[in-house]
Design an enzyme around this catalytic site. Structure first.
Site, short mmCIF file in Angstrom:
data_model
loop_
_atom_site.label_atom_id
_atom_site.label_comp_id
_atom_site.label_asym_id
_atom_site.label_seq_id
_atom_site.Cartn_x
_atom_site.Cartn_y
_atom_site.Cartn_z
CB THR A 55 -39.18 -31.29 -9.52
OG1 THR A 55 -38.53 -31.64 -8.31
CG2 THR A 55 -38.19 -30.62 -10.44
CD GLN A 100 -31.88 -55.00 4.49
OE1 GLN A 100 -30.74 -54.76 4.11
NE2 GLN A 100 -32.15 -55.31 5.74
CB CYS A 101 -33.18 -57.93 -2.88
SG CYS A 101 -31.85 -58.83 -2.12
CB SER A 124 -40.20 -34.45 1.48
OG SER A 124 -39.29 -34.82 0.48
NE ARG A 166 -36.46 -52.11 3.00
CZ ARG A 166 -35.37 -51.55 2.45
NH1 ARG A 166 -34.69 -50.65 3.11
NH2 ARG A 166 -34.99 -51.90 1.25
CG ASP A 204 -40.27 -31.33 -1.66
OD1 ASP A 204 -39.31 -30.78 -2.20
OD2 ASP A 204 -40.30 -32.56 -1.41
N1 ASP Z 1 -38.38 -33.03 -3.83
C1 ASP Z 1 -39.21 -33.13 -4.99
C2 ASP Z 1 -40.53 -33.75 -4.59
O1 ASP Z 1 -40.62 -34.92 -4.41
C3 ASP Z 1 -38.55 -33.95 -6.04
C4 ASP Z 1 -39.33 -34.11 -7.32
O2 ASP Z 1 -40.41 -33.63 -7.51
O3 ASP Z 1 -38.80 -34.76 -8.21
O4 ASP Z 1 -41.47 -33.03 -4.42
#
Ligand code: ASP
Length: 342
Positions: A13, A278-279, A59, A246, A57
């Site tokens: 981001t 999981q905590c 992800s 987990r 990104d």
């Molecule tokens: N989806 C974005 C990423 O992880 C979110 C971020 O950068 O905050 O690349």
């Protein structure tokens, strides 16, 4: 000599822009990011930049990109005093954990940061995150050694140990927390370094980079009603080497005989099964309740107070180094980069 920091932009981001057609945020060019932070010119530190092409990104992060990142740091290691990695927040804790294992005996700061709002937006959190990260990456003790020779995540006024950190908020500025380890640095009006919490490498020895990872690992969560056929299916996966399981509370699982027998079978076949709670806060103690004790009997190994991100990347690292599951189980129960308190 002037301190030098390499600013590595992977995406996220912080450097994104709004696509006028789709209205979705997408990665933008690094030049855009720098032109939005003219303050960078005021640093005493010399800042060079390196951009991943295309920026992504987070992800879309992968072990292959972690290897690329290790190469960039290793190739430039001798020429810089510290590194700042701009990265999306979504998987930042995984990347920081992976890098902590891949960069053995790290003697220089590798500070990850990013932002919740793009750096071009008025209310961005990106500027402060970036500027303070550079400051921390450049900070030195009187003897010239780095104050923070660690892989850290800097966000919203705190520096956290990378392999202790989890993303806790999808939209708040305080996006990260290290629930089981104190903050390494607090940045308010002054920057306070909690030196007693910061790792001390052997400065006389070189940093040893590792570039291999083996991702034959899976994470699964237990829940009331978890099905036998599905669990047995996972455990029987031929090339699967390890499981981050987990569990509930202090490391407890349902007492179904089939679950214990399936886990025993997995252990017998050489799969490494790690028990992570999981905590978010606290640690696994398999002897505390009978429901946890049975797991121990089935050969399941305690993950102590590890984060999931750290456990899964540590397994990828260890599996690339060792073939013997017993050896991997032993290292999982030892702190090798400050990732667990045993
Ligand atoms: N989806 C974005 C990423 O992880 C979110 C971020 O950068 O905050 O690349």
């Amino acid at each position: 000599m002037q301190t030098k920091v390499l600013l590595i932009y992977t995406g996220g981001t912080i450097g994104m822009n709004c696509n006028p057609r789709t209205k979705a945020l997408e990665p933008f060019d690094f030049e855009h990011l720098l032109s939005n932070v003219p303050e960078l010119n005021q640093f005493d530190t010399e800042i060079s930049t390196y951009q991943f092409l295309p920026p992504i990104d987070s992800s879309d992060m992968s072990p292959m990109r972690w290897t690329d990142l290790s190469h960039v740091i290793a190739d430039n290691y001798d020429n810089y005093d510290g590194f700042v990695v701009l990265h999306g927040t979504d998987t930042m804790a995984y990347t920081a954990s992976a890098l902590s294992y891949m960069l053995e005996n790290l003697t220089k700061p590798v500070i990850f940061t990013g932002s919740q709002l793009p750096i071009g937006q008025l209310r961005t959190d990106g500027k402060e995150n970036l500027i303070t990260s550079i400051e921390i990456a450049a900070a030195k003790n009187q003897d010239g050694t780095a104050i923070v020779p660690e892989v850290g995540i800097y966000f919203n006024g705190h520096l956290l140990r990378g392999n202790r950190t989890t993303k806790q908020s999808a939209d708040g500025f305080n996006a990260f927390e290290s629930f089981n380890y104190p903050h390494l640095v607090e940045a308010g009006v002054n920057i306070t370094y909690h030196k007693e919490m910061i790792r001390k490498p052997d400065f006389s020895k070189p940093m040893t980079p590792h570039f291999k990872l083996d991702n034959n690992v899976i994470i699964f969560s237990l829940f009331p009603g978890v099905r036998e056929d599905l669990i047995r299916h996972i455990i029987a996966t031929p090339n699967l080497k390890s499981i981050v399981m987990r569990t509930f509370g202090s490391g407890n699982a349902p007492q179904n005989p089939w679950l214990i027998s399936a886990l025993k079978e997995g252990t017998r076949k050489g799969k490494v099964i790690i028990n992570i709670s999981q905590c978010l806060e606290g640690r696994v103690e398999m002897g505390r309740y009978d429901t946890g004790y049975q797991l121990k009997e089935a050969g399941v190994v305690s993950g102590f107070d590890s984060t999931v991100e750290s456990a899964v990347t540590k397994l990828m690292f260890l599996q690339s180094q060792y073939d013997d599951p017993e050896q991997i189980r032993r290292y999982m129960q030892r702190s090798i980069r400050g990732e667990i308190t045993v």
